[in-house]
Design an enzyme around this catalytic site. Structure first.
Site, PDB file in Angstrom:
ATOM      1  N   SER A 115       5.929  37.681   6.691  1.00 20.62           N
ATOM      2  CA  SER A 115       6.245  37.523   5.275  1.00 20.62           C
ATOM      3  C   SER A 115       7.462  38.371   4.933  1.00 20.62           C
ATOM      4  O   SER A 115       7.492  39.579   5.203  1.00 20.62           O
ATOM      5  CB  SER A 115       5.052  37.955   4.427  1.00 20.62           C
ATOM      6  OG  SER A 115       5.404  37.973   3.070  1.00 20.62           O
ATOM      7  N   GLY A 145       8.598  38.658   1.794  1.00 23.22           N
ATOM      8  CA  GLY A 145       8.552  38.859   0.346  1.00 23.22           C
ATOM      9  C   GLY A 145       9.163  37.675  -0.383  1.00 23.22           C
ATOM     10  O   GLY A 145       8.867  36.515  -0.070  1.00 23.22           O
ATOM     11  N   GLY A 179       0.415  37.181  -0.253  1.00 25.24           N
ATOM     12  CA  GLY A 179       0.299  37.099   1.195  1.00 25.24           C
ATOM     13  C   GLY A 179      -1.016  36.481   1.637  1.00 25.24           C
ATOM     14  O   GLY A 179      -1.066  35.752   2.638  1.00 25.24           O
ATOM     15  N   ASP A 180      -2.092  36.744   0.888  1.00 24.90           N
ATOM     16  CA  ASP A 180      -3.392  36.168   1.223  1.00 24.90           C
ATOM     17  C   ASP A 180      -3.382  34.650   1.023  1.00 24.90           C
ATOM     18  O   ASP A 180      -4.011  33.906   1.778  1.00 24.90           O
ATOM     19  CB  ASP A 180      -4.486  36.802   0.378  1.00 24.90           C
ATOM     20  CG  ASP A 180      -4.558  38.307   0.562  1.00 24.90           C
ATOM     21  OD1 ASP A 180      -4.245  38.781   1.676  1.00 24.90           O
ATOM     22  OD2 ASP A 180      -4.903  39.006  -0.410  1.00 24.90           O
TER      23      ASP A 180
END
Length: 313
Positions: free
Chosen positions: A214, A216, A245-246
């Site tokens: 990731s 961001g 992110g989850d």
């Protein structure tokens, strides 16, 4: 069914206010409380997508009971194992332009409680298409806890998606998780290199089947046996990034379960992550924004820097 494992569950408390006055009193505009921990957020997103998800992990004390009550209220399948210690709280202070998160360490888990969980986990694996292993380890668990969980999933023919950092991530790699998903800071800390593509390839060399990092607001980078890609959102989005992110992990787990091609899998992950930024709480996403963003996500293949036909190192 997708099995989500959250060894360090939490009660997520979010304070919302326009702006924090440092070193002064602040009146909170809104307070929300919900069951949390990374795997719980993943399960919540999967359920919203119409997928069957089972929540397992560890929970204890009055906070643990509050977590389980919220899971029941949300209609999520609770297979948590009770421990004697008190489940942690996490506190997110969400301003209009920024969010600060405070993370308690969680309970101390005994060796007997850990063995009891392992037996329970093995009973759940035969019904799982994917095992999602997410988040920090509570105190008392061995650093190789995720290695054991990945190995046991593999023994049942269940691919594992590992979303962890630090020693928990590094110890899990030799067991061969199908996918690992660090963020850019976790990737740099784990590998000691700043270039995310180089870092992703190092984690693959250490045992991960695929690495999705990731970046961001800049989207995702993926290094897989089938190729390497960058997936980018159309631009920065205002909102609360907690849980984004989850949501990406939920999309990746679903893609792993269904065999979706990597470019489409990444497109869905970035769109779902961005739609979560636009929602007020972790584990929730703006469904309309998700549908709109899917066609706007740009996915491009990264040409290999090594002779054609060789896999990523």
């Amino acid at each position: 069914m997708i099995l989500t494992v959250t060894l360090n569950t939490a009660l997520d408390v979010t304070y919302r206010l326009p702006e924090v006055r440092r070193h002064g009193s602040n009146r909170v505009r809104e307070v929300t409380r919900q069951a949390g921990g990374k795997g719980v957020n993943v399960a919540r997103v999967l359920a919203a997508l119409g997928q069957e998800a089972v929540v397992t992990g560890l929970a204890g004390g009055a906070t643990g009971r509050a977590v389980r009550a919220d899971l029941a209220a949300a209609g999520l399948h609770d297979e948590l194992v009770e421990v004697a210690g008190e489940t942690r709280c996490t506190v997110a202070v969400a301003e209009d332009t920024d969010t600060t998160v405070y993370l308690e360490p969680g309970p101390v888990v005994s060796a007997a409680e850990w063995q009891h969980f392992l037996a329970h986990y093995e009973r759940l694996l035969p019904g799982a298409a994917v095992a999602v292993l997410s988040g920090s380890l509570p105190r008392g668990l061995p650093d190789d806890a995720y290695l054991l969980l990945v190995e046991r999933a593999g023994a049942h023919g269940v691919p594992a998606l590992l979303d962890a950092d630090g020693p928990a991530l590094l110890h899990g790699l030799p067991a061969g998780p199908a996918v690992v998903k660090p963020n850019i800071d976790e990737l740099a800390a784990a590998t000691g290199v700043q270039d995310p593509l180089e870092g992703a390839e190092l984690l693959r060399a250490a045992g991960a089947g695929a690495v999705v990092a990731s970046l961001g607001p800049d989207g995702l980078l993926a290094c897989t046996a089938d190729g390497r890609w960058r997936a980018r959102p159309p631009g920065p989005l205002p909102g609360n990034p907690t849980g984004a992110g989850d949501s990406a992990v939920a999309a990746l787990a679903l893609g792993l379960a269904t065999g979706t091609a990597w470019p489409d899998r990444l497109r869905q992950a970035v769109a779902l992550s961005a739609a979560t930024v636009l929602a007020p709480r972790a584990g929730r996403f703006d469904a309309g924004a998700y549908d709109r963003l899917l066609s706007l996500i740009r996915v491009g293949e990264i040409e290999p820097a090594h002779p054609q036909g060789e896999p990523c190192p």
